[in-house]
Scaffold this motif. Structure first.
Motif, mmCIF file in Angstrom:
data_model
loop_
_atom_site.group_PDB
_atom_site.id
_atom_site.type_symbol
_atom_site.label_atom_id
_atom_site.label_comp_id
_atom_site.label_asym_id
_atom_site.label_seq_id
_atom_site.Cartn_x
_atom_site.Cartn_y
_atom_site.Cartn_z
ATOM 1 N N ASN A 70 1.021 -7.044 -11.969
ATOM 2 C CA ASN A 70 0.564 -5.908 -11.176
ATOM 3 C C ASN A 70 1.708 -5.075 -10.607
ATOM 4 N N ASN A 71 2.941 -5.531 -10.759
ATOM 5 C CA ASN A 71 4.079 -4.848 -10.155
ATOM 6 C C ASN A 71 4.513 -3.599 -10.898
ATOM 7 N N LYS A 72 4.301 -3.566 -12.216
ATOM 8 C CA LYS A 72 4.871 -2.487 -13.004
ATOM 9 C C LYS A 72 4.182 -2.382 -14.357
ATOM 10 N N ILE A 73 4.446 -1.274 -15.034
ATOM 11 C CA ILE A 73 4.031 -1.103 -16.430
ATOM 12 C C ILE A 73 5.285 -1.317 -17.259
ATOM 13 N N ASN A 74 5.280 -2.319 -18.109
ATOM 14 C CA ASN A 74 6.498 -2.626 -18.866
ATOM 15 C C ASN A 74 6.347 -2.348 -20.365
ATOM 16 N N TRP A 75 5.584 -1.317 -20.675
ATOM 17 C CA TRP A 75 5.484 -0.805 -22.043
ATOM 18 C C TRP A 75 5.293 0.703 -21.927
ATOM 19 N N ALA A 76 5.391 1.397 -23.043
ATOM 20 C CA ALA A 76 5.215 2.847 -23.030
ATOM 21 C C ALA A 76 3.741 3.185 -23.240
ATOM 22 N N LEU A 77 3.198 3.947 -22.343
ATOM 23 C CA LEU A 77 1.845 4.462 -22.524
ATOM 24 C C LEU A 77 1.962 5.718 -23.384
ATOM 25 N N ALA A 78 1.382 5.698 -24.552
ATOM 26 C CA ALA A 78 1.541 6.800 -25.496
ATOM 27 C C ALA A 78 0.484 7.881 -25.340
ATOM 28 N N ASP A 79 -0.398 7.747 -24.383
ATOM 29 C CA ASP A 79 -1.463 8.725 -24.186
ATOM 30 C C ASP A 79 -1.253 9.456 -22.865
ATOM 31 N N LYS A 80 -1.141 10.763 -22.932
ATOM 32 C CA LYS A 80 -0.884 11.575 -21.743
ATOM 33 C C LYS A 80 -1.982 11.415 -20.696
ATOM 34 N N GLN A 81 -3.226 11.479 -21.134
ATOM 35 C CA GLN A 81 -4.336 11.428 -20.188
ATOM 36 C C GLN A 81 -4.414 10.077 -19.488
ATOM 37 N N GLU A 82 -4.093 8.997 -20.202
ATOM 38 C CA GLU A 82 -4.089 7.672 -19.573
ATOM 39 C C GLU A 82 -3.059 7.621 -18.447
ATOM 40 N N MET A 83 -1.877 8.184 -18.694
ATOM 41 C CA MET A 83 -0.833 8.173 -17.670
ATOM 42 C C MET A 83 -1.240 9.036 -16.481
ATOM 43 N N ILE A 84 -1.823 10.195 -16.742
ATOM 44 C CA ILE A 84 -2.301 11.049 -15.650
ATOM 45 C C ILE A 84 -3.355 10.311 -14.835
ATOM 46 N N ASP A 85 -4.281 9.642 -15.519
ATOM 47 C CA ASP A 85 -5.344 8.897 -14.829
ATOM 48 C C ASP A 85 -4.772 7.796 -13.944
ATOM 49 N N ILE A 86 -3.777 7.078 -14.444
ATOM 50 C CA ILE A 86 -3.172 5.997 -13.661
ATOM 51 C C ILE A 86 -2.452 6.561 -12.440
ATOM 52 N N ILE A 87 -1.679 7.629 -12.629
ATOM 53 C CA ILE A 87 -0.960 8.227 -11.495
ATOM 54 C C ILE A 87 -1.948 8.749 -10.463
ATOM 55 N N GLU A 88 -3.006 9.373 -10.920
ATOM 56 C CA GLU A 88 -4.015 9.887 -9.994
ATOM 57 C C GLU A 88 -4.701 8.750 -9.241
ATOM 58 N N MET A 89 -4.979 7.651 -9.936
ATOM 59 C CA MET A 89 -5.599 6.492 -9.295
ATOM 60 C C MET A 89 -4.645 5.889 -8.256
ATOM 61 N N VAL A 90 -3.363 5.827 -8.578
ATOM 62 C CA VAL A 90 -2.373 5.335 -7.617
ATOM 63 C C VAL A 90 -2.358 6.242 -6.391
ATOM 64 N N TYR A 91 -2.362 7.531 -6.606
ATOM 65 C CA TYR A 91 -2.341 8.489 -5.497
ATOM 66 C C TYR A 91 -3.566 8.326 -4.599
ATOM 67 N N ARG A 92 -4.729 8.271 -5.209
ATOM 68 C CA ARG A 92 -5.962 8.139 -4.422
ATOM 69 C C ARG A 92 -6.004 6.830 -3.640
ATOM 70 N N GLY A 93 -5.624 5.740 -4.296
ATOM 71 C CA GLY A 93 -5.622 4.444 -3.619
ATOM 72 C C GLY A 93 -4.579 4.359 -2.528
ATOM 73 N N ALA A 94 -3.387 4.875 -2.798
ATOM 74 C CA ALA A 94 -2.303 4.819 -1.819
ATOM 75 C C ALA A 94 -2.633 5.655 -0.585
ATOM 76 N N ARG A 95 -3.274 6.781 -0.774
ATOM 77 C CA ARG A 95 -3.672 7.618 0.368
ATOM 78 C C ARG A 95 -4.672 6.907 1.258
#
Length: 142
Positions: free
Chosen positions: A99-124
């Motif tokens: 759960n600490n990190k992503i240790n591979w390359a996410l090759a899909d732009k939308q998946e990365m955007i979704d993860i960053i957005e989820m991190v932002y919403r949860g962290a807020r």
């Protein structure tokens, strides 16, 4: 494409990037610019940087140039992506057990955007652990 994203060249710069970002997620890709996995990840991060600029900022750190965090964050993989918000490490449950990190390359732009957005919403909301919108436990075999 790594040259298009800002690099942090010292431990102090990494600390300052994490501490000074007020209301945005700090996404840091730790690795090597010339590594194939990092090149894929950098391409994705570069392509989404403008789309996520309102709630995230993206930096790259070469773990040979800045070894300060290698032991602390266990940066032993070729490419590692981590998330921070208001000077706090935000963990992401991707279904892989790490759960600490992503240790591979996410090759899909939308998946990365979704993860960053989820991190932002949860962290807020004050959460230190957020659950990814997608389960990666069977997608990537280790």
């Amino acid at each position: 494409m790594a040259y298009l994203l800002p690099h942090l060249h010292s431990g102090w710069e990494v600390d300052q990037a994490i501490v000074t970002a007020e209301d945005r997620v700090v996404v840091i890709r730790f690795g090597h610019d010339n590594d194939a996995t990092c090149m894929v990840q950098d391409e994705i991060l570069m392509s989404i940087a403008d789309k996520v600029k309102n709630f995230a900022v993206i930096y790259l750190v070469d773990i040979t140039e800045v070894p300060d965090f290698n032991n602390m964050y266990e940066l032993f993989d070729d490419c590692t992506t981590m998330f921070f918000y208001r000077n706090k490490h935000i963990m992401v449950d991707l279904g892989t057990g790490n759960n600490n990190k992503i240790n591979w390359a996410l090759a899909d732009k939308q998946e990365m955007i979704d993860i960053i957005e989820m991190v932002y919403r949860g962290a807020r909301k004050g959460r230190g652990l957020v659950v990814s919108p997608k389960d990666y436990s069977t997608k990537y075999q280790y």
